[in-house]
Scaffold this motif. Sequence first.
Motif, mmCIF file in Angstrom:
data_model
loop_
_atom_site.group_PDB
_atom_site.id
_atom_site.type_symbol
_atom_site.label_atom_id
_atom_site.label_comp_id
_atom_site.label_asym_id
_atom_site.label_seq_id
_atom_site.Cartn_x
_atom_site.Cartn_y
_atom_site.Cartn_z
ATOM 1 N N THR A 28 0.848 -1.190 0.000
ATOM 2 C CA THR A 28 0.000 0.000 0.000
ATOM 3 C C THR A 28 0.881 1.236 0.000
ATOM 4 O O THR A 28 1.829 1.328 0.788
ATOM 5 N N VAL A 29 0.584 2.166 -0.885
ATOM 6 C CA VAL A 29 1.321 3.425 -0.984
ATOM 7 C C VAL A 29 0.321 4.557 -0.760
ATOM 8 O O VAL A 29 -0.671 4.656 -1.482
ATOM 9 N N VAL A 30 0.580 5.380 0.237
ATOM 10 C CA VAL A 30 -0.270 6.534 0.522
ATOM 11 C C VAL A 30 0.479 7.777 0.070
ATOM 12 O O VAL A 30 1.610 8.020 0.500
ATOM 13 N N THR A 31 -0.150 8.546 -0.810
ATOM 14 C CA THR A 31 0.479 9.765 -1.304
ATOM 15 C C THR A 31 -0.187 10.984 -0.671
ATOM 16 O O THR A 31 -1.345 10.927 -0.268
ATOM 17 N N ASN A 32 0.572 12.076 -0.608
ATOM 18 C CA ASN A 32 0.109 13.291 0.062
ATOM 19 C C ASN A 32 -0.048 14.492 -0.862
ATOM 20 O O ASN A 32 -0.549 15.520 -0.436
ATOM 21 N N LYS A 33 0.405 14.359 -2.105
ATOM 22 C CA LYS A 33 0.375 15.479 -3.051
ATOM 23 C C LYS A 33 -0.228 15.021 -4.368
ATOM 24 O O LYS A 33 -0.298 13.835 -4.654
ATOM 25 N N GLN A 34 -0.588 15.976 -5.200
ATOM 26 C CA GLN A 34 -1.094 15.626 -6.532
ATOM 27 C C GLN A 34 -0.006 14.957 -7.353
ATOM 28 O O GLN A 34 -0.242 13.940 -8.001
ATOM 29 N N LEU A 35 1.186 15.537 -7.346
ATOM 30 C CA LEU A 35 2.339 14.970 -8.045
ATOM 31 C C LEU A 35 3.397 14.634 -7.011
ATOM 32 O O LEU A 35 3.834 15.512 -6.259
ATOM 33 N N GLU A 36 3.811 13.369 -6.994
ATOM 34 C CA GLU A 36 4.752 12.948 -5.959
ATOM 35 C C GLU A 36 5.452 11.670 -6.398
ATOM 36 O O GLU A 36 4.856 10.818 -7.048
ATOM 37 N N MET A 37 6.725 11.548 -6.033
ATOM 38 C CA MET A 37 7.468 10.315 -6.268
ATOM 39 C C MET A 37 7.843 9.720 -4.915
ATOM 40 O O MET A 37 8.408 10.404 -4.071
ATOM 41 N N ILE A 38 7.525 8.453 -4.735
ATOM 42 C CA ILE A 38 7.796 7.761 -3.480
ATOM 43 C C ILE A 38 8.749 6.609 -3.754
ATOM 44 O O ILE A 38 8.493 5.752 -4.605
ATOM 45 N N ASP A 39 9.850 6.591 -3.019
ATOM 46 C CA ASP A 39 10.883 5.571 -3.179
ATOM 47 C C ASP A 39 10.421 4.266 -2.529
ATOM 48 O O ASP A 39 10.188 4.212 -1.321
ATOM 49 N N ILE A 92 13.785 2.549 -7.138
ATOM 50 C CA ILE A 92 12.485 2.249 -7.727
ATOM 51 C C ILE A 92 11.473 3.223 -7.133
ATOM 52 O O ILE A 92 11.332 3.299 -5.909
ATOM 53 N N PHE A 93 10.798 3.966 -8.005
ATOM 54 C CA PHE A 93 9.862 4.995 -7.556
ATOM 55 C C PHE A 93 8.436 4.716 -8.016
ATOM 56 O O PHE A 93 8.205 4.357 -9.175
ATOM 57 N N PHE A 94 7.494 4.942 -7.109
ATOM 58 C CA PHE A 94 6.090 5.042 -7.444
ATOM 59 C C PHE A 94 5.830 6.511 -7.760
ATOM 60 O O PHE A 94 6.207 7.393 -6.978
ATOM 61 N N CYS A 95 5.213 6.791 -8.892
ATOM 62 C CA CYS A 95 4.961 8.166 -9.332
ATOM 63 C C CYS A 95 3.466 8.450 -9.271
ATOM 64 O O CYS A 95 2.687 7.899 -10.053
ATOM 65 N N GLU A 96 3.080 9.295 -8.350
ATOM 66 C CA GLU A 96 1.682 9.717 -8.208
ATOM 67 C C GLU A 96 1.439 10.917 -9.112
ATOM 68 O O GLU A 96 2.189 11.894 -9.051
#
Length: 131
Positions: A7-18, A111-115
């Motif tokens: 599960t990946v929780v993002t906080n911004k409209q555009l965001e990259m999470i490692d 490796i990045f998840f891109c929101e």
Amino acid sequence: MPRGELTVVTNKQLEMIDLTDHLQQVVSSIDDGILHVYNPHTTAGLIINEGADPDVQHDILGALGRIIPGNYPYRHSEGNSPAHLMTAVTGSSVTVFIFRGRLRLGAWQRIFFCEFDGPRSRHIWWKTIVG
């Protein structure tokens, strides 16, 4: 073939999470194999890119925003057409070799998840193939 979900929780409209450290834990007991990571969302992507300098993430998101304009007369009525196009550019999956319990990434690679349509809660699926 071990598999799982992250599960990946993002906080911004555009965001990259490692995701690298979490995925490294997934493969730590595998001597030789492949890790495949898949994102089932149409407004988020997965990429492998530099993780040492956070300005690279800033530049990627900024350049995608310039390449894919927000003011184009999109026909998709939900208002997230740029996010769909950014996903088309980045892709929805990555594959990495595993050797002696380590992801075989280059010295600076992560490796990045891109929101592209956040903030949201997302699910990423992974699977290892041993051998």
